[in-house]
Design a protein around this motif. Structure first.
Motif, short mmCIF file in Angstrom:
data_model
loop_
_atom_site.label_atom_id
_atom_site.label_comp_id
_atom_site.label_asym_id
_atom_site.label_seq_id
_atom_site.Cartn_x
_atom_site.Cartn_y
_atom_site.Cartn_z
N TYR A 40 -0.32 0.22 2.60
CA TYR A 40 -1.27 1.32 2.36
C TYR A 40 -2.52 0.90 1.60
N GLN A 41 -2.50 -0.29 1.01
CA GLN A 41 -3.64 -0.85 0.27
C GLN A 41 -3.89 -0.16 -1.08
N TYR A 42 -2.90 0.54 -1.59
CA TYR A 42 -2.99 1.13 -2.93
C TYR A 42 -2.16 0.27 -3.87
N SER A 43 -2.68 -0.01 -5.05
CA SER A 43 -1.87 -0.71 -6.05
C SER A 43 -0.74 0.22 -6.48
N ARG A 44 0.25 -0.36 -7.10
CA ARG A 44 1.36 0.44 -7.60
C ARG A 44 0.84 1.52 -8.55
N VAL A 79 1.57 9.43 11.90
CA VAL A 79 0.39 8.57 11.76
C VAL A 79 -0.03 8.66 10.31
N ASP A 80 -0.12 7.50 9.67
CA ASP A 80 -0.46 7.45 8.25
C ASP A 80 -1.84 6.83 8.06
N VAL A 81 -2.35 6.99 6.84
CA VAL A 81 -3.72 6.56 6.52
C VAL A 81 -3.70 5.59 5.35
N ARG A 82 -4.36 4.46 5.54
CA ARG A 82 -4.51 3.49 4.46
C ARG A 82 -5.65 3.92 3.52
N LYS A 83 -5.75 3.25 2.40
CA LYS A 83 -6.79 3.54 1.42
C LYS A 83 -8.18 3.43 2.03
#
Length: 188
Positions: A71-75, A113-117
Protein backbone atom coordinates in the motif's frame (compact mmCIF):
# COMPACT_ATOMS: atom_id res chain seq x y z
CA UNK A 1 7.97 -24.23 54.06
CA UNK A 2 10.76 -24.52 56.52
CA UNK A 3 10.58 -23.48 60.21
CA UNK A 4 13.51 -22.79 62.50
CA UNK A 5 13.45 -21.91 66.16
CA UNK A 6 15.96 -19.51 67.64
CA UNK A 7 16.03 -17.51 70.83
CA UNK A 8 15.72 -13.77 71.19
CA UNK A 9 18.03 -11.77 73.49
CA UNK A 10 15.93 -12.78 76.54
CA UNK A 11 16.11 -16.47 75.69
CA UNK A 12 12.53 -16.74 74.50
CA UNK A 13 12.03 -19.10 71.54
CA UNK A 14 11.24 -17.32 68.26
CA UNK A 15 10.02 -19.15 65.21
CA UNK A 16 11.35 -18.08 61.83
CA UNK A 17 9.54 -19.27 58.77
CA UNK A 18 11.11 -19.44 55.37
CA UNK A 19 9.33 -20.12 52.11
CA UNK A 20 11.01 -21.57 49.06
CA UNK A 21 9.28 -22.12 45.75
CA UNK A 22 10.35 -24.09 42.78
CA UNK A 23 9.96 -21.61 39.90
CA UNK A 24 11.54 -23.81 37.24
CA UNK A 25 8.12 -24.68 35.77
CA UNK A 26 7.18 -21.01 35.54
CA UNK A 27 10.56 -20.25 33.93
CA UNK A 28 9.98 -23.02 31.35
CA UNK A 29 6.51 -21.62 30.59
CA UNK A 30 7.90 -18.10 30.20
CA UNK A 31 10.62 -19.36 27.83
CA UNK A 32 8.05 -21.31 25.77
CA UNK A 33 5.89 -18.18 25.54
CA UNK A 34 8.87 -16.07 24.46
CA UNK A 35 9.78 -18.61 21.77
CA UNK A 36 6.18 -18.76 20.56
CA UNK A 37 5.98 -14.97 20.34
CA UNK A 38 9.27 -14.87 18.41
CA UNK A 39 7.98 -17.44 15.89
CA UNK A 40 4.80 -15.38 15.49
CA UNK A 41 6.84 -12.22 14.84
CA UNK A 42 9.01 -14.01 12.29
CA UNK A 43 6.03 -15.42 10.39
CA UNK A 44 4.13 -12.14 10.32
CA UNK A 45 7.15 -10.04 9.37
CA UNK A 46 8.24 -12.32 6.52
CA UNK A 47 4.81 -12.90 4.93
CA UNK A 48 4.52 -11.75 1.31
CA UNK A 49 0.82 -11.01 1.80
CA UNK A 50 -0.34 -7.90 3.59
CA UNK A 51 -1.72 -8.49 7.05
CA UNK A 52 -3.78 -5.99 8.99
CA UNK A 53 -5.57 -6.12 12.33
CA UNK A 54 -8.33 -3.57 12.81
CA UNK A 55 -10.85 -2.80 15.50
CA UNK A 56 -14.55 -3.39 14.89
CA UNK A 57 -14.88 0.19 13.59
CA UNK A 58 -12.34 -0.52 10.84
CA UNK A 59 -9.35 1.42 12.22
CA UNK A 60 -5.99 -0.26 11.76
CA UNK A 61 -4.25 -1.39 14.95
CA UNK A 62 -1.45 -3.40 13.35
CA UNK A 63 0.03 -3.86 9.87
CA UNK A 64 2.90 -6.09 8.78
CA UNK A 65 5.80 -5.00 6.54
CA UNK A 66 4.19 -6.55 3.44
CA UNK A 67 1.10 -4.36 3.97
CA UNK A 68 3.37 -1.32 3.98
CA UNK A 69 5.11 -2.53 0.82
CA UNK A 70 1.84 -3.18 -1.02
CA UNK A 71 0.00 0.00 0.00
CA UNK A 72 3.06 2.29 0.26
CA UNK A 73 2.10 3.56 3.74
CA UNK A 74 4.61 3.31 6.56
CA UNK A 75 3.50 1.43 9.63
CA UNK A 76 3.17 4.74 11.47
CA UNK A 77 0.99 6.21 8.72
CA UNK A 78 -1.23 3.13 8.57
CA UNK A 79 -1.92 2.72 12.29
CA UNK A 80 -5.19 4.51 13.06
CA UNK A 81 -6.16 4.73 9.38
CA UNK A 82 -9.65 3.53 8.45
CA UNK A 83 -9.89 0.54 6.12
CA UNK A 84 -12.00 2.44 3.59
CA UNK A 85 -9.02 4.71 2.88
CA UNK A 86 -7.26 1.84 1.08
CA UNK A 87 -10.38 0.48 -0.65
CA UNK A 88 -11.54 2.02 -3.93
CA UNK A 89 -14.85 3.86 -3.34
CA UNK A 90 -16.60 1.64 -5.91
CA UNK A 91 -15.79 -1.31 -3.63
CA UNK A 92 -16.81 0.05 -0.23
CA UNK A 93 -19.81 -2.29 -0.44
CA UNK A 94 -17.32 -5.20 -0.28
CA UNK A 95 -16.01 -3.82 3.02
CA UNK A 96 -19.59 -3.66 4.33
CA UNK A 97 -20.01 -7.30 3.25
CA UNK A 98 -16.69 -8.14 4.93
CA UNK A 99 -17.94 -6.75 8.27
CA UNK A 100 -21.33 -8.45 7.90
CA UNK A 101 -19.86 -11.88 7.15
CA UNK A 102 -17.34 -11.57 9.97
CA UNK A 103 -20.16 -10.73 12.35
CA UNK A 104 -22.37 -13.59 11.12
CA UNK A 105 -19.86 -16.31 10.21
CA UNK A 106 -16.55 -15.21 11.71
CA UNK A 107 -14.76 -15.46 8.33
CA UNK A 108 -14.73 -13.70 4.95
CA UNK A 109 -13.29 -14.38 1.51
CA UNK A 110 -13.66 -12.02 -1.43
CA UNK A 111 -12.08 -9.75 -4.00
CA UNK A 112 -11.89 -5.99 -4.20
CA UNK A 113 -9.98 -3.17 -5.83
CA UNK A 114 -7.71 -1.34 -3.43
CA UNK A 115 -5.82 1.95 -3.63
CA UNK A 116 -2.17 2.60 -2.85
CA UNK A 117 -0.91 5.82 -1.26
CA UNK A 118 0.07 7.15 -4.72
CA UNK A 119 -3.50 6.61 -6.01
CA UNK A 120 -2.78 3.57 -8.18
CA UNK A 121 -5.23 0.71 -7.89
CA UNK A 122 -4.80 -3.04 -7.80
CA UNK A 123 -6.96 -6.12 -7.58
CA UNK A 124 -6.91 -7.70 -4.14
CA UNK A 125 -7.91 -11.07 -2.76
CA UNK A 126 -9.00 -10.61 0.87
CA UNK A 127 -9.37 -13.26 3.54
CA UNK A 128 -10.68 -12.19 6.92
CA UNK A 129 -11.35 -13.61 10.34
CA UNK A 130 -12.57 -12.45 13.73
CA UNK A 131 -9.82 -12.51 16.35
CA UNK A 132 -9.10 -11.22 19.81
CA UNK A 133 -6.28 -8.70 19.92
CA UNK A 134 -5.14 -6.70 22.92
CA UNK A 135 -8.13 -7.92 24.90
CA UNK A 136 -10.86 -6.97 22.41
CA UNK A 137 -12.67 -8.44 19.46
CA UNK A 138 -11.08 -7.30 16.20
CA UNK A 139 -10.73 -8.47 12.65
CA UNK A 140 -7.73 -9.73 10.81
CA UNK A 141 -7.38 -9.42 7.04
CA UNK A 142 -4.81 -10.98 4.77
CA UNK A 143 -4.53 -9.16 1.44
CA UNK A 144 -2.90 -10.51 -1.71
CA UNK A 145 -2.27 -8.44 -4.85
CA UNK A 146 -3.89 -10.49 -7.64
CA UNK A 147 -3.53 -7.95 -10.44
CA UNK A 148 -1.32 -10.25 -12.55
CA UNK A 149 -3.79 -13.12 -12.15
CA UNK A 150 -6.71 -10.89 -13.12
CA UNK A 151 -4.85 -9.71 -16.25
CA UNK A 152 -4.13 -13.33 -17.21
CA UNK A 153 -7.78 -14.29 -16.67
CA UNK A 154 -8.90 -11.36 -18.83
CA UNK A 155 -6.39 -12.27 -21.57
CA UNK A 156 -7.70 -15.85 -21.57
CA UNK A 157 -11.32 -14.67 -21.76
CA UNK A 158 -10.42 -12.31 -24.64
CA UNK A 159 -8.62 -15.13 -26.46
CA UNK A 160 -11.60 -17.46 -26.03
CA UNK A 161 -13.91 -14.75 -27.34
CA UNK A 162 -11.68 -14.23 -30.41
CA UNK A 163 -11.74 -17.98 -31.08
CA UNK A 164 -15.52 -18.04 -30.74
CA UNK A 165 -15.81 -15.08 -33.14
CA UNK A 166 -13.52 -16.75 -35.70
CA UNK A 167 -15.44 -20.03 -35.55
CA UNK A 168 -18.78 -18.21 -35.87
CA UNK A 169 -17.78 -16.36 -39.03
CA UNK A 170 -16.22 -19.30 -40.90
CA UNK A 171 -18.30 -20.13 -44.01
CA UNK A 172 -18.04 -23.91 -43.53
CA UNK A 173 -19.59 -25.97 -40.73
CA UNK A 174 -16.98 -25.98 -37.96
CA UNK A 175 -16.83 -27.45 -34.51
CA UNK A 176 -14.31 -27.72 -31.69
CA UNK A 177 -13.73 -31.05 -30.00
CA UNK A 178 -11.99 -31.33 -26.63
CA UNK A 179 -9.35 -33.97 -25.87
CA UNK A 180 -12.08 -36.28 -24.54
CA UNK A 181 -13.87 -36.25 -27.90
CA UNK A 182 -16.76 -33.98 -26.80
CA UNK A 183 -17.98 -31.20 -29.06
CA UNK A 184 -17.59 -28.01 -27.04
CA UNK A 185 -18.26 -25.32 -29.69
CA UNK A 186 -19.66 -25.02 -33.19
CA UNK A 187 -20.81 -22.39 -35.62
CA UNK A 188 -24.20 -21.82 -37.24
Amino acid sequence: IHANFISDELGNPVEILGVARNISERKRAEEALRESEERYRQVVSTMVDGLVIANKDGKFLFVNPAFSDIYQYSREEAIGMHATKVIHPDYHHVFAQFLKELDEKGIFSGETVDVRKDGTTFNADVKGAKIHFEGRECFLAVIRDITARKKTEQALADSEQRLTDIIEFLPDPTWVIDTGGRVIAWNR
